[in-house]
Scaffold this active site. Structure first.
Site, PDB file in Angstrom:
ATOM      1  N   HIS A 155       0.881  -1.336  -0.074  1.00 41.98           N
ATOM      2  CA  HIS A 155      -0.003   0.123  -0.096  1.00 41.98           C
ATOM      3  C   HIS A 155       0.961   1.289   0.067  1.00 41.98           C
ATOM      4  O   HIS A 155       0.489   2.412   0.415  1.00 41.98           O
ATOM      5  CB  HIS A 155      -0.919   0.167   1.295  1.00 41.98           C
ATOM      6  CG  HIS A 155      -1.846  -1.387   1.602  1.00 41.98           C
ATOM      7  ND1 HIS A 155      -2.823  -1.243   0.773  1.00 41.98           N
ATOM      8  CD2 HIS A 155      -1.758  -2.296   2.139  1.00 41.98           C
ATOM      9  CE1 HIS A 155      -3.229  -2.653   1.180  1.00 41.98           C
ATOM     10  NE2 HIS A 155      -2.749  -3.262   1.879  1.00 41.98           N
ATOM     11  N   SER A 276      15.571  21.607 -15.783  1.00 35.34           N
ATOM     12  CA  SER A 276      14.585  22.666 -15.874  1.00 35.34           C
ATOM     13  C   SER A 276      14.873  23.830 -16.642  1.00 35.34           C
ATOM     14  O   SER A 276      15.842  24.270 -16.414  1.00 35.34           O
ATOM     15  CB  SER A 276      13.756  23.085 -14.755  1.00 35.34           C
ATOM     16  OG  SER A 276      12.781  23.794 -14.666  1.00 35.34           O
TER      17      SER A 276
END
Length: 459
Positions: A155, A276
């Site tokens: 999970h 970036s």
């Protein structure tokens, strides 16, 4: 002039020519088409349709066309519609009327079925080699990290301590299955359809088994209607590719998580990262993200193929021209994904200390505490409850389980003794999981040996 134009009194509309043409994508079948045509010509000669001089002219002409296309010296025409008619037109222009005999006893329907099977057989072998390359990277990285403790998750919550090798080898198992599926898919692809004709074979006494042997197929297709209309092999391959893409996507998702500041388990090599345009500090996992994204594209191609075929009556229908762009795209994308992912994975830097530190957080050794109590005689359900209360207590005290005093342990159960600390040690937690398939060193050696044997057998 169209090779099928005898029955028609009007020129084909220009837009219709473009709409109907498949040369923009089936050009890549040129080698298979020419090699298949050579085998067909040899068979025609063996049954008396061609004489030796005609066969020699056809073979020499086809070889020249093959070399010309490879060298970029031959221009393929949209007006000739597809690769089959391009080759035949080029051959007739090169050697004259003899070239017109090549198509005796065959149709474009069985010709394209042959070409596509030949092409995809070759690509299956290429894909298998790329999987082996990736498995080699996993093997090397796994062997180097047999003692690199990290948290295992369920999970996406920390669950139990494992090691990085164990985690990597889970993907090795997936890719082994992918390799086996490709091997199995190849078997059903390995049937030779030429001789099926348009749908009902031909009145010529074709020797299909001769062509089969010349082209390296294991058998011939048994029913001519099925021979020209079957695309199961392409759909099955795309299904196999979808599973490969899914496994790569799952692995990519973990790579993306692991190289975040929040995890910090690995660092990607600069050669497989991007920056970036506005934020100078960024180092983005674009390879993994693109691999993850291309998975959806491969799924889409599978749906395209399934939908294309779902309502088609026997035998061949023009809808089936749409098979090539879909399966070619899937093959191309999975091949590049396998290659670049392997290269990226081979160059990652593993932050072993960060992994171990993370495994020590989140009470990943709580199950081992429960197992400790069970081995001392406590029923598992009671042991589970005791450890759950200890975890709750530790959270309140802002401590790990190992930081609790023996008095604190005993306040929850008198069974606890000093050896609880040995039971909770992360390395011991991993090493005591000696069950086959687990993360202990003994188990990992078995898994690595099996992977090594798989790689050697596949090479």
């Amino acid at each position: 002039m169209k090779l099928w134009g005898g029955r028609f009194q009007k020129e084909t509309d220009k837009i219709m020519n473009s709409f109907n043409s498949s040369i923009s994508f089936d050009y890549r079948l040129y080698e298979e088409d020419i090699v298949g045509s050579m085998a067909h010509a040899k068979m025609l000669c063996s049954i008396g349709i061609l004489n030796e001089q005609e066969l020699e002219a056809i073979i020499n002409g086809l070889n020249e066309i093959l070399e010309g296309i490879k060298n970029g010296e031959v221009e393929l025409s949209e007006a000739a519609e597809d690769i089959h008619m391009n080759v035949e037109t080029l051959l007739t222009a090169k050697i004259g009327e003899v070239g017109k005999k090549l198509h005796t006893g065959r149709s474009r329907n069985d010709q394209v079925a042959l070409d596509l099977r030949m092409y995809l057989k070759k690509e299956v072998l290429n894909l298998k080699k790329l999987i082996v390359k990736l498995e080699k990277v996993i093997f090397t990285l796994g062997r180097e990290n047999m003692h690199t403790i990290m948290p295992g998750y369920t999970h996406l919550q920390k669950a139990q301590p494992i090691n990085f090798c164990h985690h990597l080898l889970a993907y090795a198992e997936m890719f082994k299955r992918d390799y086996e599926r490709l091997t199995d898919c190849y078997k059903r692809m390995d049937y030779m359809p030429l001789g099926s004709g348009a749908l009902a074979t031909t009145t010529y006494n074709l020797d299909r088994y001769m062509v089969m042997e010349l082209l390296g197929f294991s058998d011939v297709t048994l029913n001519s209607l099925d021979g020209v209309s079957d695309r199961d092999f392409a759909i099955e391959l795309n299904s196999c590719l979808s599973l490969i893409a899914m496994h790569l996507s799952r692995f990519s998702e973990e790579i993306i998580l692991w190289c975040t500041t929040e995890f910090g388990y690995i660092e990607l090599d600069d050669a497989y990262s991007t920056g970036s345009s506005i934020m100078p500090q960024k180092k983005n996992p674009d390879v993994a993200e693109l691999v993850r994204g291309k998975c959806g594209r491969v799924y889409g191609n599978l749906i395209t193929l399934l939908t294309m075929m779902k309502g088609l009556p026997l035998a061949y229908n023009k809808d089936m021209q749409e098979d090539k762009e879909a399966i070619f795209d899937s093959v191309d994308n999975v091949k590049i994904c396998l290659e670049i992912f392997a290269n990226m994975l081979a160059t990652i830097k593993v932050n072993k200390d960060r992994m171990r530190k993370s495994a020590g957080e989140g009470f990943t050794n709580a199950t081992d505490g429960a197992d400790y109590l069970v081995k001392k005689g406590m029923p598992f359900r009671d042991a589970h409850e005791v450890m759950g209360k200890l975890v709750f207590y530790s959270i309140a005290k802002d401590k790990s389980l190992e930081e609790l005093t023996i008095e604190e342990f005993k306040s929850f159960s008198s069974i606890f003794d000093e050896d609880i600390y040995d039971a909770l040690d992360l390395s011991n937690c991993v090493e005591r999981r000696r069950v086959i398939g687990g993360p202990s060193t003994s188990s990992l050696r078995i898994q690595l040996d099996e992977l090594d044997a798989f790689i050697k057998k596949a090479e």
